[in-house]
Design an enzyme around this catalytic site. Structure first.
Site, PDB file in Angstrom:
ATOM      1  N   ASN A 234      35.650  45.291   4.412  1.00 30.37           N
ATOM      2  CA  ASN A 234      35.722  44.811   2.887  1.00 30.37           C
ATOM      3  C   ASN A 234      37.463  43.797   2.993  1.00 30.37           C
ATOM      4  O   ASN A 234      37.822  43.390   2.239  1.00 30.37           O
ATOM      5  CB  ASN A 234      36.497  46.650   2.502  1.00 30.37           C
ATOM      6  CG  ASN A 234      35.298  47.282   2.076  1.00 30.37           C
ATOM      7  OD1 ASN A 234      34.004  46.904   1.591  1.00 30.37           O
ATOM      8  ND2 ASN A 234      35.660  48.335   1.307  1.00 30.37           N
TER       9      ASN A 234
ATOM     10  N   CYS B 298      26.868  49.361  -4.877  1.00 31.26           N
ATOM     11  CA  CYS B 298      26.301  49.822  -4.561  1.00 31.26           C
ATOM     12  C   CYS B 298      26.871  51.156  -6.338  1.00 31.26           C
ATOM     13  O   CYS B 298      28.139  50.605  -7.007  1.00 31.26           O
ATOM     14  CB  CYS B 298      26.769  50.828  -3.774  1.00 31.26           C
ATOM     15  SG  CYS B 298      26.767  50.782  -1.796  1.00 31.26           S
TER      16      CYS B 298
ATOM     17  N   ARG C 188      31.661  50.844 -12.773  1.00 36.08           N
ATOM     18  CA  ARG C 188      32.526  50.174 -11.865  1.00 36.08           C
ATOM     19  C   ARG C 188      33.309  48.809 -13.148  1.00 36.08           C
ATOM     20  O   ARG C 188      32.673  48.030 -12.118  1.00 36.08           O
ATOM     21  CB  ARG C 188      31.760  49.849 -10.744  1.00 36.08           C
ATOM     22  CG  ARG C 188      31.241  50.658  -9.734  1.00 36.08           C
ATOM     23  CD  ARG C 188      30.680  50.799  -8.696  1.00 36.08           C
ATOM     24  NE  ARG C 188      31.095  49.655  -7.710  1.00 36.08           N
ATOM     25  CZ  ARG C 188      30.896  49.617  -5.789  1.00 36.08           C
ATOM     26  NH1 ARG C 188      30.409  49.650  -6.281  1.00 36.08           N
ATOM     27  NH2 ARG C 188      32.419  49.421  -5.634  1.00 36.08           N
TER      28      ARG C 188
ATOM     29  N   ASP D  93      35.110  56.320   1.288  1.00 35.79           N
ATOM     30  CA  ASP D  93      33.941  55.696   1.786  1.00 35.79           C
ATOM     31  C   ASP D  93      33.952  56.094   2.836  1.00 35.79           C
ATOM     32  O   ASP D  93      32.186  55.929   4.026  1.00 35.79           O
ATOM     33  CB  ASP D  93      34.698  54.151   2.572  1.00 35.79           C
ATOM     34  CG  ASP D  93      34.442  53.048   1.010  1.00 35.79           C
ATOM     35  OD1 ASP D  93      34.344  53.509   0.188  1.00 35.79           O
ATOM     36  OD2 ASP D  93      35.278  52.031   0.883  1.00 35.79           O
TER      37      ASP D  93
HETATM   38  N1  EPU Z   1      38.459  50.828 -11.273  1.00 34.68           N
HETATM   39  C1  EPU Z   1      38.866  50.801 -12.461  1.00 34.68           C
HETATM   40  N2  EPU Z   1      39.039  49.691 -13.347  1.00 34.68           N
HETATM   41  C2  EPU Z   1      38.742  48.306 -12.311  1.00 34.68           C
HETATM   42  C3  EPU Z   1      38.751  48.821 -10.485  1.00 34.68           C
HETATM   43  C4  EPU Z   1      38.440  50.028 -10.602  1.00 34.68           C
HETATM   44  O1  EPU Z   1      38.706  51.555 -13.498  1.00 34.68           O
HETATM   45  O2  EPU Z   1      39.207  47.539 -12.690  1.00 34.68           O
HETATM   46  C5  EPU Z   1      38.757  52.607 -11.318  1.00 34.68           C
HETATM   47  C6  EPU Z   1      37.252  52.481 -10.172  1.00 34.68           C
HETATM   48  O3  EPU Z   1      35.972  52.607 -11.201  1.00 34.68           O
HETATM   49  C7  EPU Z   1      37.263  52.898  -9.315  1.00 34.68           C
HETATM   50  C8  EPU Z   1      38.584  52.837  -8.414  1.00 34.68           C
HETATM   51  O4  EPU Z   1      39.312  52.724  -9.841  1.00 34.68           O
HETATM   52  O5  EPU Z   1      37.122  54.460 -10.518  1.00 34.68           O
HETATM   53  C9  EPU Z   1      38.858  52.480  -7.446  1.00 34.68           C
HETATM   54  O6  EPU Z   1      38.412  51.537  -7.488  1.00 34.68           O
HETATM   55  P1  EPU Z   1      38.708  49.921  -6.697  1.00 34.68           P
HETATM   56  O7  EPU Z   1      39.333  49.314  -7.190  1.00 34.68           O
HETATM   57  O8  EPU Z   1      40.107  50.647  -5.555  1.00 34.68           O
HETATM   58  O9  EPU Z   1      37.494  50.295  -5.597  1.00 34.68           O
HETATM   59  P2  EPU Z   1      36.512  48.668  -5.316  1.00 34.68           P
HETATM   60  O10 EPU Z   1      38.062  47.432  -5.253  1.00 34.68           O
HETATM   61  O11 EPU Z   1      35.673  47.785  -6.518  1.00 34.68           O
HETATM   62  C10 EPU Z   1      36.678  49.129  -2.788  1.00 34.68           C
HETATM   63  C11 EPU Z   1      35.738  48.801  -1.789  1.00 34.68           C
HETATM   64  C12 EPU Z   1      35.080  50.181  -1.926  1.00 34.68           C
HETATM   65  C13 EPU Z   1      35.641  51.181  -1.666  1.00 34.68           C
HETATM   66  C14 EPU Z   1      36.866  51.427  -2.735  1.00 34.68           C
HETATM   67  C15 EPU Z   1      38.169  52.239  -3.344  1.00 34.68           C
HETATM   68  C16 EPU Z   1      35.319  46.478  -1.091  1.00 34.68           C
HETATM   69  C17 EPU Z   1      34.907  46.100  -1.267  1.00 34.68           C
HETATM   70  N3  EPU Z   1      35.032  47.915  -1.895  1.00 34.68           N
HETATM   71  O12 EPU Z   1      36.043  49.095  -3.769  1.00 34.68           O
HETATM   72  O13 EPU Z   1      34.048  50.123  -0.722  1.00 34.68           O
HETATM   73  O14 EPU Z   1      35.153  52.911  -2.458  1.00 34.68           O
HETATM   74  O15 EPU Z   1      37.929  49.665  -2.505  1.00 34.68           O
HETATM   75  O16 EPU Z   1      38.962  53.081  -1.801  1.00 34.68           O
HETATM   76  O17 EPU Z   1      36.621  46.934  -0.600  1.00 34.68           O
HETATM   77  C18 EPU Z   1      32.598  50.206   0.681  1.00 34.68           C
HETATM   78  O18 EPU Z   1      32.690  49.788   1.661  1.00 34.68           O
HETATM   79  O19 EPU Z   1      30.978  51.468   0.637  1.00 34.68           O
HETATM   80  C19 EPU Z   1      32.732  50.845  -0.970  1.00 34.68           C
HETATM   81  C20 EPU Z   1      32.255  51.142  -1.692  1.00 34.68           C
END
Ligand code: EPU
Length: 432
Positions: A23, A117, A122, A305
């Site tokens: 990540n 995923c 999301r 994760d």
């Molecule tokens: N959220 C919103 N609006 C947004 C963005 C996020 O409501 O614009 C909500 C999401 O729906 C969720 C929460 O905020 O409920 C957390 O989302 P976050 O934005 O932190 O997640 P992400 O950036 O999409 C990254 C990792 C994920 C990991 C999450 C939480 C990457 C590429 N992915 O996702 O990793 O689960 O942070 O730590 O960095 C994995 O590696 O298997 C994976 C899924």
């Protein structure tokens, strides 16, 4: 499609080298495009998500060269600002970073909708609000289009400490006019690593790792050579492999501080965790394990994760454990697969109640996403008999050489292209 065949109940013992952080790498690789120069990135994990991003970058006429398996040279001096028609963008979530990068560098971007995923909805509304606050006009129809006459620093408060939104706003803001302040910023190690990388290219980002990040816009960035941090979640997955098989495994090339919430939880369960400068030894052998409660939270809390992997461990410890998933809406879909192995788990919305069983029993299961796939492998390693895990492509997205690394600590696991009868090959001794 390939599947993994595992003959379980073998205590895993030995050493595992941890790869670069997925990540962090999936943010830093696109971030390198902000420089209009040549960047060399070291300790890049050899995983499918990175190969996919390299494909997207090549489609944008970026010159990306592998100097070796883990080192990439990126020359973006002749790139274009459009990846709207890329199928590869739709294959992964982290392609949203091309939005921040293209906006930051060209004040203009066209990007297909990111995939990834399935944990329920999301959204990327927080990313888009951030871009708009910086001065961009954003339209989201078949593709995401953004444009700004000028990007201006401002104060942005995130409703949730989103990893992706925090990083994306940093990417868009590093060359904006004036200062951007992100409040309620995500504090994950990969957020800090991305900020450090941006600073190595001449950016002025302060406070990463705290709730408030200050980005003072600079006119331009320059090339750099940078090494990615080790992967917190890969480390945690191998730590649990020792605990769940009653083994003794040392993970190397890690940052023990990043593992604090996981190490603390394993100790609470009764596992022995011994930290050194850049390694952690985890001993499950001879330990009496206890059930416990886990709540997933943004860093420094217990990572979502690692939720499926700790679920497997708790499923094998007699007594009642609970997991509260507070980050994602729908991250228990894989529990049905664990039930096939005999796990006794009830799910009510964000809460899983686990009645640990004496043992899991091998059968055919599916990886339903990346970390759930890792959990199925851990369950297979703990279970009696033979477990097959299909949809291995999910695991390939984020774990480098998982089969070889597990074989290195004594696991009876192999990859199969799907033609043999696993039961038969176990009997004939060829399976694992
Ligand atoms: N959220 C919103 N609006 C947004 C963005 C996020 O409501 O614009 C909500 C999401 O729906 C969720 C929460 O905020 O409920 C957390 O989302 P976050 O934005 O932190 O997640 P992400 O950036 O999409 C990254 C990792 C994920 C990991 C999450 C939480 C990457 C590429 N992915 O996702 O990793 O689960 O942070 O730590 O960095 C994995 O590696 O298997 C994976 C899924």
């Amino acid at each position: 499609m390939d599947r993994l065949i595992i003959q379980g109940q073998k205590a895993l013992c030995g050493n595992v080298d941890i790869s670069g952080c997925k990540n962090a790498a999936v943010a830093i690789l696109p971030a390198s495009l902000l420089a209009n120069d040549v960047v060399v990135l070291e300790n890049i994990p050899d995983i499918a998500d990175i190969k996919n991003q390299v494909r997207i970058m090549r489609e944008m006429d970026v010159d990306v060269e592998y100097l070796d398996r883990h080192t990439l040279k990126v020359d973006s001096r002749h790139m274009k600002n459009d990846c709207a028609n890329s199928e590869s963008v739709r294959k992964m979530r982290a392609s949203y970073y091309f939005l921040g990068v293209l906006l930051g560098r060209f004040k203009k971007a066209r990007v297909a909708f990111p995939g990834g995923c399935d944990f329920g909805v999301r959204p990327i509304d927080l990313h888009i609000k951030g871009f708009e606050a910086l001065g961009a006009t954003v339209t989201t129809k078949a593709v995401i289009e953004m444009q700004a006459d000028e990007l201006r620093g401002t104060n942005i408060f995130l409703d949730f400490a989103s990893v992706g939104a925090t990083i994306n706003i940093m990417l868009a803001a590093v060359m904006a006019e004036g200062t951007t302040v992100i409040e309620n910023a995500a504090k994950e190690p990969h957020v800090v690593d991305t900020a450090s990388f941006l600073n190595s290219m001449g950016a002025d980002v302060k406070g990463a790792g705290t709730d408030t990040i200050r980005i003072r816009g600079v006119k331009k960035l320059h090339g750099s050579t940078y090494a990615i941090i080790p992967d917190q979640i890969e480390t945690g997955t191998y730590m649990i492999s020792a605990a769940v098989t009653g083994g003794d495994v040392t993970v190397h090339n890690v940052i023990p501080r990043h593992m604090d919430s996981i190490s603390a939880k394993l100790r609470e369960i009764g596992v022995r965790v011994i930290e050194d400068d850049d390694s952690i030894r985890v001993i499950g052998k001879g330990c009496r394990l206890r059930p416990c409660k886990v709540k997933t939270l943004p860093y420094p809390g217990f990572p979502t994760d690692m939720q499926p992997q700790i679920m497997v461990l708790l499923a094998t410890i007699p007594g009642t454990s609970m997991i509260n998933e507070s980050v994602w809406d729908s991250r228990f879909k894989y529990v049905d697969q664990l039930r096939k192995l005999g796990a006794n788990i009830d799910v009510e919305s964000h809460l899983a109640i686990i009645e640990g069983v004496e043992k899991l029993v091998g059968t055919d299961v599916e990886a339903t996403d990346l970390r759930a796939g890792a959990a199925m492998v851990l369950a297979g390693l703990a279970a009696s008999g033979v477990t097959t895990v299909s949809n291995v492509n999910y695991i390939d997205r984020g774990y480098e050489n998982m089969v070889e690394k597990l074989q290195g600590i004594g696991a009876r696991i192999r990859r199969d292209s799907g033609r043999e009868d696993p039961q038969l090959s176990v009997i004939t001794g060829n399976a694992v």
